[in-house]
Enzyme design. Structure first.
Site, PDB file in Angstrom:
ATOM      1  N   ASN A   1      16.245  46.738  -4.261  1.00  0.00           N
ATOM      2  CA  ASN A   1      17.742  46.753  -4.669  1.00  0.00           C
ATOM      3  C   ASN A   1      17.986  47.818  -5.707  1.00  0.00           C
ATOM      4  O   ASN A   1      17.748  47.714  -6.991  1.00  0.00           O
ATOM      5  CB  ASN A   1      18.190  45.454  -5.224  1.00  0.00           C
ATOM      6  CG  ASN A   1      19.812  45.570  -5.094  1.00  0.00           C
ATOM      7  OD1 ASN A   1      20.372  46.412  -5.778  1.00  0.00           O
ATOM      8  ND2 ASN A   1      20.581  44.470  -4.603  1.00  0.00           N
TER       9      ASN A   1
ATOM     10  N   ASP B   1      15.648  37.182  -8.621  1.00  0.00           N
ATOM     11  CA  ASP B   1      16.280  36.761  -7.408  1.00  0.00           C
ATOM     12  C   ASP B   1      17.573  36.113  -8.039  1.00  0.00           C
ATOM     13  O   ASP B   1      17.763  35.560  -9.055  1.00  0.00           O
ATOM     14  CB  ASP B   1      15.559  35.640  -6.697  1.00  0.00           C
ATOM     15  CG  ASP B   1      16.074  35.437  -5.199  1.00  0.00           C
ATOM     16  OD1 ASP B   1      16.178  36.621  -4.620  1.00  0.00           O
ATOM     17  OD2 ASP B   1      16.069  34.379  -4.857  1.00  0.00           O
ATOM     18  N   THR B   2      18.948  36.354  -7.542  1.00  0.00           N
ATOM     19  CA  THR B   2      19.925  36.409  -8.030  1.00  0.00           C
ATOM     20  C   THR B   2      20.915  35.602  -6.859  1.00  0.00           C
ATOM     21  O   THR B   2      20.746  36.019  -5.835  1.00  0.00           O
ATOM     22  CB  THR B   2      20.758  37.441  -8.345  1.00  0.00           C
ATOM     23  OG1 THR B   2      20.043  37.821  -9.567  1.00  0.00           O
ATOM     24  CG2 THR B   2      22.255  37.243  -8.671  1.00  0.00           C
TER      25      THR B   2
ATOM     26  N   PHE C   1      28.118  46.026  -7.493  1.00  0.00           N
ATOM     27  CA  PHE C   1      27.770  45.848  -6.099  1.00  0.00           C
ATOM     28  C   PHE C   1      27.774  44.237  -5.685  1.00  0.00           C
ATOM     29  O   PHE C   1      28.293  43.507  -6.641  1.00  0.00           O
ATOM     30  CB  PHE C   1      26.101  46.401  -6.077  1.00  0.00           C
ATOM     31  CG  PHE C   1      25.129  45.351  -6.783  1.00  0.00           C
ATOM     32  CD1 PHE C   1      25.099  45.451  -8.198  1.00  0.00           C
ATOM     33  CD2 PHE C   1      24.384  44.471  -6.151  1.00  0.00           C
ATOM     34  CE1 PHE C   1      23.989  44.769  -8.929  1.00  0.00           C
ATOM     35  CE2 PHE C   1      23.318  43.844  -6.529  1.00  0.00           C
ATOM     36  CZ  PHE C   1      23.173  43.796  -8.220  1.00  0.00           C
ATOM     37  N   GLY C   2      27.232  44.210  -4.468  1.00  0.00           N
ATOM     38  CA  GLY C   2      27.360  42.739  -3.965  1.00  0.00           C
ATOM     39  C   GLY C   2      28.560  42.140  -4.167  1.00  0.00           C
ATOM     40  O   GLY C   2      29.803  42.598  -3.785  1.00  0.00           O
ATOM     41  N   TYR C   3      28.835  41.244  -4.973  1.00  0.00           N
ATOM     42  CA  TYR C   3      29.955  40.113  -4.999  1.00  0.00           C
ATOM     43  C   TYR C   3      30.665  40.354  -6.246  1.00  0.00           C
ATOM     44  O   TYR C   3      31.857  39.665  -6.606  1.00  0.00           O
ATOM     45  CB  TYR C   3      29.596  38.769  -5.195  1.00  0.00           C
ATOM     46  CG  TYR C   3      29.018  37.987  -4.075  1.00  0.00           C
ATOM     47  CD1 TYR C   3      29.656  37.561  -2.944  1.00  0.00           C
ATOM     48  CD2 TYR C   3      27.681  38.043  -3.590  1.00  0.00           C
ATOM     49  CE1 TYR C   3      29.127  36.956  -1.868  1.00  0.00           C
ATOM     50  CE2 TYR C   3      26.741  37.465  -2.435  1.00  0.00           C
ATOM     51  CZ  TYR C   3      27.684  36.994  -1.486  1.00  0.00           C
ATOM     52  OH  TYR C   3      27.159  36.345  -0.380  1.00  0.00           O
TER      53      TYR C   3
ATOM     54  N   LYS D   1      29.782  45.049 -17.799  1.00  0.00           N
ATOM     55  CA  LYS D   1      28.895  44.116 -17.049  1.00  0.00           C
ATOM     56  C   LYS D   1      27.619  43.885 -17.577  1.00  0.00           C
ATOM     57  O   LYS D   1      26.875  42.997 -17.955  1.00  0.00           O
ATOM     58  CB  LYS D   1      28.724  44.553 -15.655  1.00  0.00           C
ATOM     59  CG  LYS D   1      28.030  43.592 -14.883  1.00  0.00           C
ATOM     60  CD  LYS D   1      27.676  44.151 -13.412  1.00  0.00           C
ATOM     61  CE  LYS D   1      26.878  42.929 -12.732  1.00  0.00           C
ATOM     62  NZ  LYS D   1      26.421  43.335 -11.468  1.00  0.00           N
TER      63      LYS D   1
ATOM     64  N   HIS E   1      24.812  37.597 -15.905  1.00  0.00           N
ATOM     65  CA  HIS E   1      23.422  37.106 -15.771  1.00  0.00           C
ATOM     66  C   HIS E   1      22.154  37.825 -15.921  1.00  0.00           C
ATOM     67  O   HIS E   1      21.155  37.378 -16.581  1.00  0.00           O
ATOM     68  CB  HIS E   1      23.738  36.553 -14.458  1.00  0.00           C
ATOM     69  CG  HIS E   1      23.960  37.637 -13.533  1.00  0.00           C
ATOM     70  ND1 HIS E   1      25.224  38.189 -13.450  1.00  0.00           N
ATOM     71  CD2 HIS E   1      23.251  37.963 -12.078  1.00  0.00           C
ATOM     72  CE1 HIS E   1      25.507  39.187 -12.589  1.00  0.00           C
ATOM     73  NE2 HIS E   1      24.316  38.981 -11.801  1.00  0.00           N
TER      74      HIS E   1
HETATM   75  P1  ITT Z   1      15.689  42.515  -3.895  1.00  0.00           P
HETATM   76  O1  ITT Z   1      15.340  41.049  -3.264  1.00  0.00           O
HETATM   77  O2  ITT Z   1      14.963  43.436  -3.200  1.00  0.00           O
HETATM   78  O3  ITT Z   1      15.640  42.457  -5.709  1.00  0.00           O
HETATM   79  P2  ITT Z   1      18.440  41.936  -3.027  1.00  0.00           P
HETATM   80  O4  ITT Z   1      19.582  42.645  -2.802  1.00  0.00           O
HETATM   81  O5  ITT Z   1      17.902  41.209  -1.718  1.00  0.00           O
HETATM   82  O6  ITT Z   1      17.377  42.620  -3.706  1.00  0.00           O
HETATM   83  P3  ITT Z   1      18.666  39.268  -4.171  1.00  0.00           P
HETATM   84  O7  ITT Z   1      17.599  38.520  -3.067  1.00  0.00           O
HETATM   85  O8  ITT Z   1      18.630  38.788  -5.274  1.00  0.00           O
HETATM   86  O9  ITT Z   1      18.810  40.817  -3.979  1.00  0.00           O
HETATM   87  O10 ITT Z   1      20.326  38.876  -3.258  1.00  0.00           O
HETATM   88  C1  ITT Z   1      21.189  38.388  -3.866  1.00  0.00           C
HETATM   89  C2  ITT Z   1      22.544  38.682  -3.240  1.00  0.00           C
HETATM   90  O11 ITT Z   1      23.430  38.455  -4.451  1.00  0.00           O
HETATM   91  C3  ITT Z   1      22.764  40.141  -2.642  1.00  0.00           C
HETATM   92  O12 ITT Z   1      23.630  40.038  -1.629  1.00  0.00           O
HETATM   93  C4  ITT Z   1      23.297  40.950  -3.835  1.00  0.00           C
HETATM   94  O13 ITT Z   1      24.315  41.757  -3.352  1.00  0.00           O
HETATM   95  C5  ITT Z   1      24.044  39.976  -4.712  1.00  0.00           C
HETATM   96  N1  ITT Z   1      24.134  40.234  -6.096  1.00  0.00           N
HETATM   97  C6  ITT Z   1      22.895  40.232  -6.747  1.00  0.00           C
HETATM   98  N2  ITT Z   1      23.156  40.529  -8.138  1.00  0.00           N
HETATM   99  C7  ITT Z   1      24.333  40.729  -8.250  1.00  0.00           C
HETATM  100  C8  ITT Z   1      25.166  41.121  -8.905  1.00  0.00           C
HETATM  101  O14 ITT Z   1      24.852  41.530 -10.658  1.00  0.00           O
HETATM  102  N3  ITT Z   1      26.512  41.255  -8.718  1.00  0.00           N
HETATM  103  C9  ITT Z   1      27.100  40.750  -7.714  1.00  0.00           C
HETATM  104  N4  ITT Z   1      26.180  40.676  -6.640  1.00  0.00           N
HETATM  105  C10 ITT Z   1      24.819  40.520  -6.885  1.00  0.00           C
END
Ligand code: ITT
Length: 192
Positions: free
Chosen positions: A9, A68-69, A148-150, A171, A176
């Site tokens: 990521n 892992d988040t 990104f993400g949420y 941020k 986190h």
């Molecule tokens: P890696 O496993 O390769 O590190 P990934 O994108 O698969 O990358 P995760 O398994 O940790 O990462 O996925 C967690 C989800 O939560 C994923 O949809 C991300 O977009 C979202 N996410 C993770 N960190 C975030 C953040 O800081 N803000 C918003 N959304 C986040």
């Protein structure tokens, strides 16, 4: 100090490089020649973070760390949590995930949520875990183009804009991921 980050990521990579600053050189999977998509099939963030770090450690013989988040929503008993990346199903993207979540929360007044990041470190062959949490609440619709993400639907406690609308600098000083990385850095300072 060189650190290998076991993630594909690029958003995470950029955030972590910004948080660490110039004292650290962050190596990506690409930098070490790893092109695989590392599996993360486990039921907890801790297990998945460890699985990603072990994958690189076993195949490349390098110490490394992984993140892992999950976004944990109180009204949904902690969901999507470990399922955050694929909440809307395989082949779906972050926008699909956000829209599914907002749909599930339609009419729900309890919008409390938190991001929880778990970092697994393999250091001289031993495993360590670091956790970072930021509390906040979810909006009713996405706002902001950053992050990104949420991020466009999450407002951290003490602010009135989403992570998507706040600057990356803000941020990265309260998130986190910042909180987990701070613990990692303190550990490395003491143990390197
Ligand atoms: P890696 O496993 O390769 O590190 P990934 O994108 O698969 O990358 P995760 O398994 O940790 O990462 O996925 C967690 C989800 O939560 C994923 O949809 C991300 O977009 C979202 N996410 C993770 N960190 C975030 C953040 O800081 N803000 C918003 N959304 C986040």
């Amino acid at each position: 100090m060189n650190l290998v980050f076991a993630s594909s990521n690029l958003h995470k990579l950029r955030e972590i490089a910004d948080i660490l600053g110039p004292g650290f050189t962050l190596l990506s999977l690409k930098d070490i020649g790893c092109k695989e998509d590392i599996p993360e099939p486990w039921p907890t963030l801790e297990d998945n973070a460890l699985a990603k770090a072990r994958y690189v450690n076993v195949r490349y013989g390098l110490d490394c760390f992984a993140d892992d988040t999950g976004l944990e929503v109180e009204a949904l008993d902690g969901k999507p949590g470990v399922m955050s990346a694929r909440y809307a199903g395989p082949g779906k993207n972050s926008r699909d995930n956000m829209l599914k979540l907002l749909e599930e929360l339609k009419g729900e007044t309890n919008r409390r949520a938190r991001f929880r990041a778990v970092i697994a470190l393999i250091h001289y062959g031993q495993e360590f875990l670091f956790e970072g949490i930021v509390n906040g609440h979810l909006t009713h619709q996405p706002s902001g183009e950053g992050g990104f993400g949420y991020d466009p639907i999450f407002i951290p406690e003490g602010y009135d804009q989403t992570f998507g609308a706040l600057s990356p600098g803000i941020k990265n000083s309260i998130s986190h991921r910042y909180r987990a990385i701070e613990k990692l850095v303190q550990f490395l300072k003491k143990n390197s």
